[in-house]
Design an enzyme around this catalytic site. Structure first.
Site, short mmCIF file in Angstrom:
data_model
loop_
_atom_site.label_atom_id
_atom_site.label_comp_id
_atom_site.label_asym_id
_atom_site.label_seq_id
_atom_site.Cartn_x
_atom_site.Cartn_y
_atom_site.Cartn_z
N GLU A 23 0.86 -1.18 0.00
CA GLU A 23 0.00 0.00 0.00
C GLU A 23 0.90 1.23 0.00
OE1 GLU A 23 -3.72 2.15 2.36
OE2 GLU A 23 -2.79 0.36 3.22
N ASP A 34 10.57 6.53 0.24
CA ASP A 34 10.09 6.65 -1.13
C ASP A 34 9.71 5.29 -1.69
OD1 ASP A 34 9.73 7.16 -3.85
OD2 ASP A 34 11.39 8.58 -3.96
N ASP A 80 -1.74 12.12 -4.09
CA ASP A 80 -1.81 13.55 -4.41
C ASP A 80 -2.11 13.71 -5.89
OD1 ASP A 80 -1.27 16.29 -4.84
OD2 ASP A 80 0.14 16.30 -3.17
N ASP A 133 -10.48 10.76 -5.92
CA ASP A 133 -11.69 11.58 -6.06
C ASP A 133 -11.42 12.77 -6.96
OD1 ASP A 133 -10.04 13.01 -4.35
OD2 ASP A 133 -11.68 13.72 -3.08
#
Length: 278
Positions: free
Chosen positions: A101, A153, A176, A212
């Site tokens: 994840e 990272d 993001d 979204d």
């Protein structure tokens, strides 16, 4: 936008990244965990080139409780993404299948998924120290043994620290979106990311993205559809319904309340799909 990330300007990107690294080394909580007792401030250091990053750490306060759980559990449940070794996921998770994840915010959804599916290991990668501490706190409270937290990272993790076909899935939830056009190159889900992720996934493993931000959803769908290593699980070739195993988070609910359409993009790694490095 992920709860753990924020936009930055594009002025002097390379210089800005070095400033972030310097800030990590001097920030008070970079000295909270000496001798490997907690997450390192800049685990990969200067050992790898400074690429254009798809994330930006958000500097917020580590609570006393978060710091305590990090000190106690990091040596056994945490790892720094330093790029210096290949992880033995079988040993790390006791032979469980493992999903990666990338970005987990404060960890509530990750903890719920781990509790609902104890037969799957979750390697949860993020750069947000308070979120790392909160996820470990939630895991300890629920008695979870199938969560490990990776600090740093995720690109270095994929490229340097995971063996071919090591993963049974990758989850990228609400990364993001970098909405400004000049920042689109910072988005994580790009053809280059898929080239890197594909060899690390077993045939049949699922890459599951959710966002979204409609323009980013369209980009995710386009780049995955075009990649030969992946096939869409949606019969119509479009977006997938939200699966039951992905919890509805508080952040997602806020977006829905604002009228945002949440899109799930779920693709499967095909057995005969080529990818660079295979």
């Amino acid at each position: 936008m992920s709860e753990t990330q924020m936009n930055v300007t594009s002025d002097g990107e390379r210089e800005g990244e070095s400033v972030v690294a310097a800030a990590d080394r001097t920030h008070p909580w970079s000295r909270m965990f000496p001798d490997g007792s907690g997450p390192a401030a800049d685990p990969a250091g200067s050992h790898f080139e400074r690429r254009i990053r798809s994330f930006q750490p958000r500097r917020s306060r580590v609570t006393t409780g978060q710091a305590d759980v990090l000190r106690r559990l990091w040596p056994s449940w945490g790892l720094d993404i330093d790029g210096r070794r290949v992880l033995d996921l079988g040993a790390l998770f006791g032979g469980l299948p493992v999903v990666l994840e990338i970005g987990f915010g404060m960890g509530e959804a990750t903890a719920r998924m781990a509790a609902d599916d104890p037969g799957t290991g979750i390697l949860a990668a993020d750069v947000h120290t308070p979120g790392q501490g909160n996820l470990l706190r939630l895991a300890e409270r629920a008695g979870l043994t199938n969560v490990r937290v990776a600090n740093g990272d995720a690109i270095i993790l994929l490229r340097e620290m995971l063996a071919p076909a090591a993963l049974d899935g990758i989850r990228v939830y609400f990364p993001d979106p970098w909405p400004k056009t000049r920042h689109h190159k910072r988005r994580l889900v790009q053809p280059e990311f898929l080239d890197l992720a594909a060899p690390r996934l077993k045939p049949g493993a699922v890459l599951h993205c959710a966002t979204d931000w409609e323009p980013y959803a369209e980009q995710m769908l386009d780049v995955l559809t075009a990649h030969p290593a992946f096939e869409n699980t949606a019969p119509d070739g479009g977006y997938a319904p939200r699966p039951d195993f992905r919890p509805l988070t508080r952040f997602e609910g806020q977006g829905i309340d604002k009228g945002h359409a949440v899109r799930d993009v779920i693709f499967r790694r095909v057995a005969d799909g080529g990818a660079p490095g295979e």
